[in-house]
Design an enzyme around this catalytic site. Structure first.
Site: not given
Length: 314
Positions: A13, A256, A217, A258, A273, A147, A271, A277
């Site tokens: 990443e 964050r 991305y 998900d 994070n 990612s 998961e 990002g």
């Protein structure tokens, strides 16, 4: 303040982290801080150990950044930093371990199993076990990777072996889980320990079959709907579960979380994070914008939330 920003790194990443770092550096400079930018590499640890700063802002993603290792180094040097510590970072990065914690505490997770793929001679046996335990479609992915790198949605059993090989290229452990079809959403969380709040829920509509690397991305790869158009009770449940997951892992300052909303309208956690990002067009800043928090103000708020660590140092 004198703030060092660690970005770049050596994980898959890296390119995303370069963009995240650039955004963070600009925001901090806009707020009047003295910034030292460090394109981090494990081969150049002296760049970190020699730092003379008030605070470190970690803009890394993936291995050596999100997995607790850089946090451990900073702890040993007595350098305060923004975000989660060693244990929370390591747990969040280890998808199998974090899913166990979520499930034991009543959060809805997909059925899954982890397999050690260190010994390539065992891959055929692992493939057989996977086919015995799971029915297509199912997901095979590295246990510690971000990612969606190395992830395969297996729709035909004949593809399982190739999926194992793909995931094994990124990690010594792979995770296999039931494929949950539904709406993809994410919930940013931020705040001091015990006072965390969830930001608006974001629905992600990828242009591809699922929210893969390109969807995340590439320009136009996905559409973000903020706030997600959901019934009030589902929104409340998502925000409650996100804060709960953040706290269960012991995360700090921000994260964050998900989810997939399945066909029964139930949130299924995927998961957490710990270093999501943070480019100016990333998901977290999108949600912050919705509540009137600009990108620069969001980055400053993370610094403010990290003040206790800084004050403890001085």
């Amino acid at each position: 303040m004198k703030i060092a920003v660690l970005y770049g790194g050596t994980s898959g990443e890296r390119e995303v982290s370069l963009s995240t770092g650039k955004g963070i550096i600009q925001a901090l400079e806009n707020k009047g801080h003295e910034v030292t930018a460090v394109d981090f590499s494990p081969d150049r640890l002296d760049q970190v150990t020699a730092l003379d700063v008030d605070l470190v802002f970690i803009g890394l993603h993936g291995r050596f950044g999100e997995d607790g290792r850089i946090q451990g180094l900073l702890d040993m040097k007595g350098l305060p930093y923004v975000g989660s510590g060693v244990l929370a970072s390591a747990l969040a990065m280890d998808k199998a371990k974090s899913k166990q914690i979520f499930s034991l505490n009543g959060l809805n997770t997909a059925e899954s199993a982890a397999f050690d793929v260190t010994d390539e001679s065992q891959w055929s046996s692992i493939e057989h076990d996977i086919k015995q335990q799971f029915q297509v479609p199912f997901v095979i992915k590295p246990n510690q990777e971000g990612s969606t790198l190395g992830l395969t949605i297996v729709k035909d059993e004949a593809d399982a072996g190739r999926a194992v090989k793909t995931a094994a290229q990124s990690d010594s452990m792979i995770l296999v889980e039931d494929y949950v079809k539904g709406r993809e959403v994410t919930v940013p969380v931020m705040g001091r320990r015990g006072e965390e709040k969830a930001l608006p829920v974001i629905e992600i509509i990828p242009k591809n079959d699922y929210y893969d690397f390109d969807s995340k991305y590439q320009p136009g790869g996905s559409e973000h709907i903020v706030p997600a158009e959901l019934p009030a009770d589902i929104t409340a449940k998502l925000q409650e579960d996100a804060v709960r997951a953040h706290q269960l892992l012991g995360c700090d300052v921000y994260s964050r979380v998900d989810f997939i909303i399945n066909d029964k309208n139930e949130p299924v956690i995927l998961e957490v994070n710990t270093l999501p990002g943070m480019t100016p067009t990333s998901l977290f800043p999108d949600a912050a914008q919705e509540i009137g928090l600009s990108y620069d103000d969001l980055i400053q708020s993370f610094v403010d939330l990290s003040q206790p660590a800084y004050e403890k140092k001085v």
